[in-house]
Structures are given as structure tokens and as C-alpha cells.
Design a protein around this motif. Structure first.
Motif: not given
Length: 599
Positions: A197-203
Motif C-alpha cells: 500500500p501507499s503511505d497515504a493509506f497508512q497515514s
């Protein structure tokens, strides 16, 4: 599982002192299908196939480059510190290719591989990528092994370099580790996809967790690199959107990863981890590896020889060193190593699925029916001679499942659904850290179902299972109201008594801050007069309302910009001014008329 064919050119690392390996520097048991173009300072392992896939990994570390004087040929940084975990990623790609070749997924087509070690060095990353591009522009009749897609590279920073070079040629690049949000920009990286996943999802998921536990006032720690700083910046933005306050953002010092984890573990940390996956048969494949072929020390995998030396503390070189000579009797089953630990495969599984994604894209390309194809005028690409952009089309459209019920697909940005395990770092009886899964975040579900928690399994920093609170200020009791603290986040306030004429009857609710003049407007202003004066009364009421509006317009910014006891003074001024406005506009004209009549 032993290698059964020795069909490729080997590029092992030269032994110390220039002593030849007993396996030899080259081994070709049958005619090569194509010529592998390589660079002498790049370690690689190659196996021939009808369609070649490239792999790009960081198997070694590298020392910082020395200052180049250009008085002699610049030397590339030395590679050192063999990484067993990265070697497992390489073997996951090889294992997937072996499985695919032994299945019916690509009938009459054999996949080969060209796997390179970037050695944690940008110079080598650029060189390898340029080598790929060269094979893209050289005509096929030159019989050059042309990688049709790339699995890698090994980090966001390397993927950015590789992606910008490959993008104009539309060579598919699929990474199992690069998570930078920037790589979702298809204008900059048109041929980049990933199975993580992209870090955008993690944030966004981190901000959701903060909301889940009602933590209003939080701090943030970031690694001292672009990855850490960009991730925390995205988290701060998401958290503030949800009404949370950040007290601080601190940068972690550069310490050993283990020490860092131990320190954070003492605080009852919860965090994110990529979803684990299982690969049936992979453990047996690893422990059955042997660096020999038909009673000779010849292997398709040059990296395996180096791994064998490190694991069994031996040497393949015929020298006078005190190390014992390596042999093929040693068994990996007898050693507990990071390489053979398949209990928590995350990046390993992502590498495995990345390889299968390419295979399924090739399968869809191969199954195309002429006249009904997705290309111009219903045409199809040929599996024996297709363009990079044609494979990229199928890769972006691919949907498939491996082993588990989860389905892998890519969105318009080349990102897969974001699935994270939420783990709690707990100390065990030996004071070591255990990672216990306490929740799941899955972006493919409806928003209200994306986050699920087993809160009862979380151990917090005081050793209890009670969720800690994180507030800057407690809610104000009835009869008091909030007063913001100057220079502090909005979550921080003092509780002061409500001023006269205002009230607050619930804990945490804002007081009724309306001046008494507002209440006066709600009352009916009835004056008994004759019909001849009714028009004058309308004028007086209009003047009242206009003056009141002026007071309100001046009051609002003045009230917001004051704090503490000064807010009470501001309110009193507004009330008095409004009262005088009503009295003046309503009764001064009447008093004037009465005065004129008496006079």
C-alpha cells in the motif's frame, strides 16, 4: 530443492586475494537462448527463458563513495554485509517463476530471470536501469536478453530513480517495498505499480486509530529521513482534519533498529505491519537448496555460494585461510536462520505476488482472441513479440487471487487495496519483543468497516489493558466555560466561571455566549400609541436593529481575539452598548417630543 539445470553465465563476487572459486567463473551447459548484457561491477544471477523478467534487490550494503578526483577511473563503492532477508526476497521471486513454469498458467512459455544486486547504491541503480533501457532500444535481432518487466526496486528512493528512467519506455515496474505516496503520480511514473500500500493509506489509518481511542492530544516521532518526515506530515494533516492536536513532532536519532524498537516497545507501542502471507512449499524449497550440480560446485545462483559461506562459516576458495572448506553436506534444516524463517512473511509474500501479477498479465495477453482484443481495431499482442506498453495495459487491468481468498488488483494509480495488520509490541517472559496482531485495516471495505480492533488484547505502557487517555485539558463542568490558552493548540484550554447573563448546563458544552441584547430582540417590543405615531415607531425599531447590528459586527472579532478575563469585559461592553442603543433609539425621540409639547 536442488537446481537441476546449469544454463547461464554466472557473475559471482571475486574471492579474496583473487583466488578462483572451485565452481569457476562461467558455466554454460547448453546453448543460450539470448545474450545477457551485464556490467562487470554488478553482481547478478540469470536463468534463461522465453520471456525474461528482471529483479532489482539490495542484497548488500555499500560504503559511502570517496571523493572522485578524476585523475584515474572512478571506483564503485564496495559491497559488503550480505543480507539474508533480502536473499529470501530473491528466492521468493525465483520460487514463483519455478511454480509458474511448472503450471498451466503460461502454456508453451517459459519465464526466465535476470536478478541484480543494487547494493544500496544509487550509482549501481542507475547503471542497472540504463542496462535495461539499452536492451529496450537494441533491435531484437541482436539476440540480447531483453527484460520485459522489472520486479523492484528495493525502496522508494531507488524506485523513484528507476521509475523516472523507465517511464518514457513504458517498461512495467512492480515493487514489493516502495511505499512513497509520490509514486502514485502517473504523470511522473506511468509504468510503476506495487503490491504494497501507499503511505497515504497508512497515514489515514493512523489518524483513524487516534480517533478510535479518542486521543485528542498526541505527539509524533519520525525517522530522520524523507520517508519518516513525509509520512508524519501526512499523518498530521489527516489528524488535524479530524480535530486532533499535535503537541510535538520529534525526530528519532540514528540508532540501531533493534535498540529503537526496544525503546518504543517499553511504551506499549501499537503500529502497522504489512499483511502476512503464506507460501505453500516455500520452506521446503529453501531448506533443500544446495550449491552443487551433478557432483560439481556449479550453481545457477551465484548468491547462494556467498550465502553458504556466511551461514556455515566456510569458504569455497582454495586458500590457506583458517576457515574450513565449504561442502554440500551441510543442511539448512539444522540451522535456525532469518533466511529460513517463514513465520512472518510480509515483503517476501509481496515479492511473490508481484511476480504472479506479471505472470497473470502475460496469461491474459496470451489468451487474447484476434478481432476481440482490447487494442486498436480489436487486435491482440503476440506473446512471442509484444511491446512493453502492451504488457503494461494488461498489468494495470489484472485481477487474480493466490492461495488465500484475497483478490489483488490495482487502482488507477497502480496501488493495491491497503491491508495492514495492527500490531502491539509486547514484552515476553524473556524480555524480548513479541508482535501480537490486535486489529486489521482494510481499505477495500466500506469506510465504517475498514478498521476492526481487538482492544482487549492490547497491553499498554503501564502493563494494563485499560486504554490510556490523551487530553490536554479535561471537559469543563457545568457553570464553567472554556478559555483558550494563548500560544497553545486549540485542544488546550482553561475552565473559568461563566460571566453574568450566560450559562452552561452540560459538561463539556460551550456556554451560551450571546449578549443580553439578543434576548431583548426576541421579546415583543409593544408600545401603545395612537395610529398616527405607528410609522414613527417603525423607524425607531429600524434604528434599534441597525445599531444592534453594528455592535454585533464589532463584538465578534473583538471577542475572538481576547482571552481570559478580557472576554468578560468585552461581553459587558457589548451588552451595555446594545442596551443604550435600545433605550436611546426608543425613548430619546419620545422624550424630545414630550419636551417640545411642554415647551
Amino acid at each position: 530443492m536442488a537446481f537441476r539445470h546449469c544454463t547461464v553465465r554466472l557473475r559471482p563476487r571475486p574471492p579474496p586475494g583473487g583466488v578462483e572459486d572451485t565452481c569457476g567463473r562461467e558455466a554454460v551447459a547448453e546453448k543460450e537462448k539470448c545474450k545477457v548484457t551485464g556490467l562487470k561491477d554488478l553482481q547478478s544471477v540469470v536463468k534463461q527463458g522465453d520471456i525474461m523478467l528482471a529483479g532489482f534487490f539490495r542484497l548488500h550494503s555499500s560504503k559511502p563513495s570517496s571523493i572522485v578526483t578524476f585523475r584515474e577511473s572512478p571506483q564503485q563503492p564496495d559491497c559488503f554485509s550480505f543480507k539474508s532477508r533480502e536473499f529470501r526476497y530473491i528466492m521468493a521471486m525465483i520460487f514463483a517463476i519455478e511454480e509458474i513454469n511448472n503450471s498451466l498458467l503460461l502454456p508453451n512459455v517459459t519465464l526466465g530471470y535476470m536478478i541484480y544486486d543494487a547494493c544500496f547504491n544509487t550509482h549501481k541503480a542507475v547503471k542497472t536501469t540504463v542496462n535495461f533501457i539499452a536492451s529496450e532500444v537494441i533491435p531484437m535481432q541482436e539476440n540480447i536478453c531483453k527484460p520485459r518487466a522489472i520486479v523492484g526496486s528495493a525502496s522508494s528512493s531507488f524506485s523513484i530513480i528507476v521509475g523516472r528512467l523507465l517511464g518514457p519506455f513504458y517498461v512495467p515496474q512492480i515493487s514489493s517495498t516502495a511505499t512513497c505516496k509520490c509514486l502514485s503520480d502517473k504523470k511522473e511514473y506511468p509504468s510503476f505499480l506495487r503490491t504494497v500500500p501507499s503511505d497515504a493509506f497508512q497515514s489515514a489509518a493512523m489518524a483513524r486509530i487516534v480517533s478510535h481511542f479518542n486521543w485528542v492530544f498526541v505527539g509524533a516521532l519520525q525517522d530522520n529521513d524523507d520517508y519518516g518526515k513525509q509520512g508524519i506530515a501526512q499523518f498530521a494533516n489527516e489528524a488535524e482534519k479530524k480535530g486532533h492536536c499535535l503537541d510535538f513532532i520529534e525526530t528519532l536519532p540514528s540508532v540501531d533498529e533493534v535498540d529503537k524498537m526496544m525503546k518504543l516497545g517499553e511504551d506499549g507501542t501499537i503500529g502497522f505491519a504489512l499483511q502476512r502471507g503464506s507460501i505453500p512449499g516455500f520452506y521446503e524449497f529453501l531448506v533443500n537448496l544446495r550449491p552443487f550440480l551433478q557432483n560439481s560446485l556449479c550453481s545457477e545462483n551465484a548468491f547462494l555460494l556467498e550465502f553458504w559461506e556466511m551461514t556455515f562459516n566456510c569458504s569455497w576458495s582454495i586458500s590457506t585461510t583458517k576457515l574450513r572448506t565449504c561442502n554440500c553436506i551441510d543442511d539448512l534444516r539444522n540451522f535456525k536462520t532469518e533466511f529460513t524463517d517463514v513465520s512472518h512473511m510480509r515483503v517476501t509474500y509481496s515479492t511473490y505476488t508481484a511476480t504472479y501479477a506479471l505472470a497473470h498479465a502475460l496469461h491474459d495477453l496470451q489468451q487474447c482472441i484476434p478481432g476481440l482484443g482490447p487494442l486498436h481495431n480489436g487486435t491482440c499482442a503476440m506473446i512471442t513479440n509484444f511491446k512493453s506498453w502492451q504488457l503494461l495495459y494488461y498489468l494495470k487491468k489484472v485481477t487474480f487471487s493466490i492461495i488465500k481468498a484475497e483478490t489483488l488488483f490495482f487502482d488507477q494509480n497502480g496501488d493495491p487495496p491497503a491491508v495492514y495488520e495492527i500490531v502491539n509490541w509486547q514484552k515476553n517472559n524473556e524480555s524480548a519483543l513479541d508482535f501480537k496482531v490486535v486489529g486489521i485495516f482494510d481499505s477495500s471495505y466500506p469506510q465504517e468497516q475498514q478498521l476492526s480492533f481487538l482492544s482487549r488484547d492490547i497491553v499498554w505502557n503501564d502493563g494494563s489493558r485499560k486504554v490510556p487517555s490523551s487530553l490536554c485539558s479535561y471537559p469543563c463542568e457545568p457553570g464553567t466555560r472554556k478559555a483558550a490558552r494563548k500560544g497553545e493548540p486549540l485542544c488546550c484550554h482553561d475552565c473559568i466561571d461563566c460571566p453574568q447573563g450566560q450559562f452552561s448546563n452540560e459538561t463539556g458544552s460551550p456556554p451560551n455566549n450571546s449578549p443580553s441584547g439578543v434576548k431583548l430582540l426576541k421579546q415583543k417590543h409593544v408600545v401603545v400609541q395612537n395610529k398616527d405615531s405607528s410609522s414613527n415607531e417603525g423607524k425607531f425599531i429600524t434604528y434599534n436593529m441597525l445599531f444592534f447590528l453594528m455592535v454585533v459586527v464589532a463584538f465578534i472579532p473583538a471577542y475572538i481575539s481576547t482571552q481570559g478575563k478580557h472576554t468578560i469585559i468585552t461581553e459587558m461592553f457589548a451588552i451595555v452598548a446594545t442596551a443604550f442603543a435600545f433605550l436611546g433609539c426608543s425613548f430619546v425621540p419620545k422624550c424630545y417630543k414630550m419636551y417640545k409639547k411642554i415647551k
